[in-house]
Design a protein around this motif. Structure first.
Motif, PDB file in Angstrom:
ATOM      1  N   SER A 122       0.839  -1.213   0.000  1.00 54.16           N
ATOM      2  CA  SER A 122       0.000   0.000   0.000  1.00 54.16           C
ATOM      3  C   SER A 122       0.868   1.253   0.000  1.00 54.16           C
ATOM      4  O   SER A 122       0.604   2.205  -0.727  1.00 54.16           O
ATOM      5  CB  SER A 122      -0.905   0.028   1.220  1.00 54.16           C
TER       6      SER A 122
ATOM      7  N   LYS B  40       2.615   2.123  -3.370  1.00 50.01           N
ATOM      8  CA  LYS B  40       1.770   2.795  -4.352  1.00 50.01           C
ATOM      9  C   LYS B  40       1.795   4.306  -4.134  1.00 50.01           C
ATOM     10  O   LYS B  40       1.905   5.073  -5.092  1.00 50.01           O
ATOM     11  CB  LYS B  40       0.342   2.257  -4.280  1.00 50.01           C
ATOM     12  N   PHE B  41       1.719   4.739  -2.865  1.00 51.13           N
ATOM     13  CA  PHE B  41       1.780   6.175  -2.579  1.00 51.13           C
ATOM     14  C   PHE B  41       3.138   6.755  -2.943  1.00 51.13           C
ATOM     15  O   PHE B  41       3.227   7.878  -3.441  1.00 51.13           O
ATOM     16  CB  PHE B  41       1.494   6.443  -1.088  1.00 51.13           C
TER      17      PHE B  41
END
Length: 181
Positions: free
Chosen positions: A54, A57-58
Motif C-alpha cells: 500500500s 503505491k503512494f
C-alpha cells in the motif's frame, strides 16, 4: 481510469486494518511479544507485506507527481525564455544629417577629454605606486641587504654553490633563487 483509482483507495483501509490488528493485538503481560502460533506470525507477515504494498503505491504516485512537476516547470521556463528571446530588442534611431556633424565633434571632444583625464590619472597612480615601492626598497631592503651578516651569509652560500653546482647557469639559478626567497 477513475475506477482503478477508487479501487486502489478502497484497498488501503483494509490492508491498514489488517496491519494494525496484527501489530496491536492485546498481549498478556506474561507472554513475550514474539510468542504466538505459526498462523499468527504468518498473519503478521502478511499484514506487513500488505502495508508495504500500500505504501509503495503512494511513493510511486509521489515520484510520478514530482517528475511531472519538474517537466512542467522546465517546459514553462523554456517557454518564457523563448517568448522573451522572440521580442525584438533592436531600437532604430534616425539622426538628421545636420546633427551628425555636431555629434561627431562632440564625440571627438569627449574622447579627447577622456584621454587627457586617463593619462593624468595613470600618471598620478604610477607616481604614487613608485613612491611606495621606493620607500620599501630604500629602508628595509637596503638596510637588510647591506647588513654585515647578510653579506657574510651570501658569501658563504656562494662558496657552497660554487663547490656543489656543476654549470655556471645552475650556480646562478641557485644563488638568485635563494636570494629571492
Amino acid at each position: 481510469m477513475y475506477k482503478k483509482i477508487i479501487s486502489f483507495f478502497q484497498t488501503i483501509p483494509l490492508s491498514l486494518n489488517n496491519l494494525f490488528t496484527a501489530l496491536f493485538k492485546a498481549n498478556s503481560p506474561s507472554k513475550p511479544f514474539d510468542e504466538g502460533t505459526f498462523s499468527q506470525k504468518t498473519e503478521r507477515i502478511h499484514a506487513y507485506s500488505d502495508f508495504i504494498k500500500s505504501a509503495s503505491k503512494f511513493i510511486w504516485i509521489g515520484v510520478v507527481f514530482i517528475i511531472i512537476i519538474q517537466l512542467w516547470g522546465n517546459f514553462s521556463l523554456n517557454h518564457i525564455s523563448d517568448a522573451y528571446k522572440r521580442k525584438s530588442n533592436i531600437v532604430t534611431i534616425t539622426i538628421p544629417e545636420q546633427k551628425l556633424s555636431q555629434m561627431s565633434d562632440d564625440v571627438a571632444n569627449a574622447l579627447g577629454k577622456a584621454l587627457v583625464s586617463a593619462r593624468a590619472s595613470a600618471s598620478n597612480n604610477l607616481k604614487q605606486w613608485h613612491d611606495e615601492v621606493m620607500q620599501r626598497v630604500d629602508h628595509p631592503f637596503l638596510d637588510w641587504y647591506y647588513n654585515y651578516f647578510t653579506q657574510w651569509g651570501v658569501g658563504v652560500e656562494a662558496i657552497w654553490v660554487n663547490i656543489s653546482a656543476t654549470s655556471e647557469e645552475e650556480k646562478a639559478e641557485k644563488l638568485i633563487g635563494n636570494f629571492q626567497n
